[in-house]
Design a protein around this motif. Structure first.
Motif, PDB file in Angstrom:
ATOM      1  N   LEU A 226      43.780  41.889  37.211  1.00 28.91           N
ATOM      2  CA  LEU A 226      43.311  40.780  37.915  1.00 28.91           C
ATOM      3  C   LEU A 226      42.459  41.364  39.176  1.00 28.91           C
ATOM      4  O   LEU A 226      42.942  42.180  39.809  1.00 28.91           O
ATOM      5  N   ALA A 227      41.479  40.800  39.246  1.00 33.88           N
ATOM      6  CA  ALA A 227      40.749  40.870  40.303  1.00 33.88           C
ATOM      7  C   ALA A 227      39.657  39.748  40.729  1.00 33.88           C
ATOM      8  O   ALA A 227      39.690  38.518  39.811  1.00 33.88           O
ATOM      9  N   LYS A 228      38.978  39.790  41.824  1.00 32.49           N
ATOM     10  CA  LYS A 228      38.112  38.687  42.341  1.00 32.49           C
ATOM     11  C   LYS A 228      36.622  38.955  42.367  1.00 32.49           C
ATOM     12  O   LYS A 228      36.414  39.867  42.770  1.00 32.49           O
ATOM     13  N   LEU A 229      35.892  37.953  41.764  1.00 29.84           N
ATOM     14  CA  LEU A 229      34.374  38.124  41.763  1.00 29.84           C
ATOM     15  C   LEU A 229      33.961  37.830  43.173  1.00 29.84           C
ATOM     16  O   LEU A 229      34.624  37.140  44.085  1.00 29.84           O
ATOM     17  N   PRO A 230      32.801  38.213  43.598  1.00 28.96           N
ATOM     18  CA  PRO A 230      32.199  37.939  45.018  1.00 28.96           C
ATOM     19  C   PRO A 230      32.171  36.430  45.403  1.00 28.96           C
ATOM     20  O   PRO A 230      32.499  35.954  46.370  1.00 28.96           O
ATOM     21  N   ASP A 231      31.801  35.418  44.310  1.00 28.51           N
ATOM     22  CA  ASP A 231      31.952  34.263  44.578  1.00 28.51           C
ATOM     23  C   ASP A 231      32.947  33.438  44.135  1.00 28.51           C
ATOM     24  O   ASP A 231      32.946  32.267  44.280  1.00 28.51           O
ATOM     25  N   ALA A 232      34.056  34.123  44.295  1.00 31.28           N
ATOM     26  CA  ALA A 232      35.332  33.563  43.705  1.00 31.28           C
ATOM     27  C   ALA A 232      35.970  32.495  44.773  1.00 31.28           C
ATOM     28  O   ALA A 232      35.717  32.859  46.013  1.00 31.28           O
ATOM     29  N   PRO A 233      36.503  31.227  44.347  1.00 26.32           N
ATOM     30  CA  PRO A 233      37.076  30.275  44.908  1.00 26.32           C
ATOM     31  C   PRO A 233      38.369  30.861  45.482  1.00 26.32           C
ATOM     32  O   PRO A 233      38.868  31.982  45.140  1.00 26.32           O
ATOM     33  N   LYS A 234      38.905  30.636  46.778  1.00 24.25           N
ATOM     34  CA  LYS A 234      40.005  31.015  47.516  1.00 24.25           C
ATOM     35  C   LYS A 234      41.246  30.539  46.473  1.00 24.25           C
ATOM     36  O   LYS A 234      41.117  29.767  45.693  1.00 24.25           O
ATOM     37  N   GLY A 235      42.284  31.159  46.458  1.00 20.81           N
ATOM     38  CA  GLY A 235      43.461  31.023  45.891  1.00 20.81           C
ATOM     39  C   GLY A 235      43.584  31.424  44.442  1.00 20.81           C
ATOM     40  O   GLY A 235      42.555  32.286  44.116  1.00 20.81           O
ATOM     41  N   VAL A 236      44.618  30.951  43.560  1.00 19.31           N
ATOM     42  CA  VAL A 236      44.480  31.339  42.341  1.00 19.31           C
ATOM     43  C   VAL A 236      43.325  30.892  41.231  1.00 19.31           C
ATOM     44  O   VAL A 236      43.119  31.327  40.119  1.00 19.31           O
ATOM     45  N   LYS A 237      42.525  29.921  41.816  1.00 18.70           N
ATOM     46  CA  LYS A 237      41.463  29.229  41.100  1.00 18.70           C
ATOM     47  C   LYS A 237      40.372  30.356  40.871  1.00 18.70           C
ATOM     48  O   LYS A 237      39.412  30.399  40.163  1.00 18.70           O
ATOM     49  N   GLY A 238      40.473  31.291  41.925  1.00 16.82           N
ATOM     50  CA  GLY A 238      39.397  32.300  41.888  1.00 16.82           C
ATOM     51  C   GLY A 238      39.926  33.759  41.265  1.00 16.82           C
ATOM     52  O   GLY A 238      38.843  34.844  41.416  1.00 16.82           O
ATOM     53  N   ILE A 239      40.662  33.810  40.507  1.00 14.63           N
ATOM     54  CA  ILE A 239      40.942  35.069  39.817  1.00 14.63           C
ATOM     55  C   ILE A 239      40.642  35.267  38.376  1.00 14.63           C
ATOM     56  O   ILE A 239      40.397  34.507  37.743  1.00 14.63           O
ATOM     57  N   SER A 240      39.937  36.403  38.154  1.00 17.59           N
ATOM     58  CA  SER A 240      39.622  36.874  36.904  1.00 17.59           C
ATOM     59  C   SER A 240      40.064  37.979  36.297  1.00 17.59           C
ATOM     60  O   SER A 240      40.873  38.683  36.981  1.00 17.59           O
ATOM     61  N   LEU A 241      40.215  38.090  34.847  1.00 17.04           N
ATOM     62  CA  LEU A 241      40.738  39.084  34.270  1.00 17.04           C
ATOM     63  C   LEU A 241      39.657  40.132  33.759  1.00 17.04           C
ATOM     64  O   LEU A 241      38.990  39.722  33.075  1.00 17.04           O
TER      65      LEU A 241
END
Length: 597
Positions: free
Chosen positions: A214-229
């Motif tokens: 699990l990691a976050k992209l640079p433009d990821a929203p805050k919180g769990v809605k911004g997590i990518s796999l």
């Protein structure tokens, strides 16, 4: 030295008689799962666990894993060779898709094998166990190219898998994670960050390790809605399928743990490692939950597996150890004392475990069957019903089974007295190994909150209503059977307590959410008693019918009824106290100021 005997006969009874899996021959994989084939699989699986894995359990615990200066890890002596035999036997792909080299057996068969693996060697079982969850995520979320690239080797077992969620500052609250995924020009991503508590994170047993991160992209929203796999292999894979250069992921250290020493629980450092997105951007938590839900049922079975093996060893010791005399007088007058199994408190410890184990085995198998039905049933309504019920059962099985597994392992240790505290007998290892199951894959407090806060209200309460209806129908069907009165009567009272508790939450948790939090663990265990009572009622019906029809093995079925009655008279009655705890609310619990603790 501890011993283990795979409970193959009891597993066959659950699959063939209690669940009657032959009736599902219309489902993919079930037509091939004939009683003869299932028997052969369980027999051979049991022998493998007894002969290859159990002898490595104590030594693996003492030796542990070793990290070397280059970041590589060596598993305990014998683990690598045992894993190779496991792969050669085709066990990794037992339930894997046939299109990727698996055998396509029902999930319910795999659950039985999982129990035996855990009972014989929990630390070893975790290496292939994590792979199953990783494969499940790739099967559901992966592209055709990703499936073709990773699954054949993972199903075969030459590659293993992991799940990477936890970070030093971030456990359950995944919205806080900091691991970054920077896009590369070629469509891959550079993964950087640190993950901790990664089971089987680095080892010498497979050619490659496929990390799901699990990691976050640079433009990821805050919180769990911004997590990518992301899929991040230990070794990159060339176009022809061969292994290429080492990826930028290394083992920084092996965690110093209370138990499961034979498993390499690692701190993994990602330094611009090449990763490939699995599923959609910012939808990683959904994809990871596929793996987590499969893992949570598996962890529940870990509680059962350790409860079973610790019970077996306690029974053997109780029959062999002589100490004191029976309260009714000597039962072994030719010996200086009686075997301690004559003492009621020793029997209480043993029967608490056995009455849980046999019904929990049926419940875990039922849950596995529901997983298959939710995915493979021809009727959409049946798939929906199965999915609703297994959604409810997952936190209950994870939370209750692991709490009870630890409790039962400790009770078995108690039967040994001082010898249970000494390493050579193996009982203290069972206790230490069982402890982690209450913690990882979401602590049991989180499971209880998930049950009360999410699962009860899901789809307008459709799942819990379906469960109430199902249990009530089982009671109604058997209410006129006098042989089953000792089962249906207590079950009816228990389901009544569960319904009352559910309605209490509906009336009191909306205005004060702390009421839900305060009663959630009690509710989870209340639900667990109903589930175990339901299984005992089903088991009792089968055994009563077998005795009435002239079974070839009357003692087996007589013992089922005796052990089941023990649970229904001495354990399921705890639902009344749990209901009272729930209805006490949260006022006293939340009144004390934090500074005054």
């Amino acid at each position: 030295m501890p011993t283990y005997r795979a409970p193959v006969k009891d597993m066959q009874f659950v699959l063939n008689d209690v669940l009657n899996i032959a009736q599902y021959s219309n489902l993919p994989g079930y037509a091939e799962a004939t009683p003869d084939l299932v028997s052969a699989i369980l027999e051979e699986g049991g022998k493998f666990c007894e002969n290859e894995l159990q002898p490595l359990n104590l030594s693996g615990d003492h030796e542990g894993c070793t990290r070397h200066e280059d970041g590589s890890v060596t598993t305990p002596k014998g683990f690598k060779e045992a894993y190779q035999k496991y792969v050669e036997g085709g066990w990794v792909g037992l339930t894997g898709p046939e299109e990727f080299g698996g055998q396509g057996m029902p999930h319910v068969i795999g659950m039985c094998m999982e129990e035996m693996l855990v009972s014989s060697n929990m630390a070893f079982a975790m290496y292939p166990g994590l792979s199953q969850g990783a494969m499940a995520s790739i099967i559901i979320e992966g592209t055709d190219e990703q499936k073709a690239k990773y699954l054949p080797n993972m199903v075969e077992g030459s590659w293993t898998g992991t799940m990477n969620l936890t970070e030093p500052h971030c456990g359950t609250d995944l919205g806080l994670l900091r691991t970054k995924a920077e896009p590369n020009d070629d469509g891959t991503f550079a993964i950087s960050g640190t993950k901790i508590f990664i089971s089987a994170g680095e080892h010498d047993m497979s050619d490659n390790i496929i990390h799901l991160v699990l990691a976050k992209l640079p433009d990821a929203p805050k919180g769990v809605k911004g997590i990518s796999l992301f899929i991040v292999p230990k070794f990159l894979i060339n176009e022809d399928g061969s292994l290429g250069e080492r990826n930028g992921v290394t083992c920084g250290s092996i965690e110093e743990k209370m138990g499961i020493h034979g498993n390499s629980t690692c701190v993994l450092n990602y330094d611009g490692a090449t990763g490939y997105m699995l599923g959609e951007p910012h939808k990683g938590l959904r994809a990871m939950f596929i793996m987590m839900n499969a893992a949570r049922l598996g962890v529940g079975v870990q509680g059962l597996g350790l409860s079973e093996v610790s019970y077996q060893n306690a029974v053997e010791y109780a029959n062999d150890r002589v100490q004191g005399r029976s309260l009714k007088g000597a039962t072994a007058p030719d010996k200086p004392a009686d075997p301690i199994i004559v003492h009621p408190d020793v029997r209480r410890n043993l029967l608490n475990s056995r009455s849980f184990n046999e019904a929990a085995r049926a419940a875990a198998s039922w849950a596995a069957l529901l997983v298959d039905l939710s995915r493979k049933a021809e009727d959409e309504k049946e798939r929906e019903w199965a999915d609703d019920i297994v959604g409810l059962l997952t936190p209950v099985i994870k939370g209750v089974f692991t709490d009870r597994g630890y409790e039962n392992a400790t009770a078995a240790q108690q039967v040994f007295g001082g010898h249970g505290y000494i390493s050579e007998w193996g009982m203290e290892q069972f206790v230490r190994d069982a402890r982690i199951a209450q913690i990882y894959e979401g602590t049991n407090g989180i499971q209880a909150l998930d049950l009360v806060g999410r699962k009860l209200g899901a789809n307008g309460g459709r799942g819990i209503q379906a469960f109430f209806k199902y249990v009530s129908e089982i009671i109604a069907e058997n209410k006129d059977n006098e042989t089953l009165n000792d089962f249906t009567g207590p079950l009816e009272k228990a389901i009544g307590d569960l319904q009352t508790a559910t309605f209490w939450f509906m009336q009191n948790a909306m205005t004060n959410p702390d009421n839900a939090g305060a009663g959630s663990v009690a509710y989870m265990h209340l639900f667990g008693h109903v589930l175990i009572g339901l299984m005992w009622t089903k088991i009792a019906k089968v055994s009563a019918n077998a005795l009435a029809n002239g079974t070839e093995d009357p003692s087996f079925h007589e013992n089922k009824l005796l052990v089941g009655r023990y649970y229904m008279k001495r354990r399921i009655i705890e639902t009344n106290a749990l209901l009272a705890e729930i209805q006490a609310g949260s006022d006293e619990l939340m009144a004390l100021d934090a500074a005054n603790f």
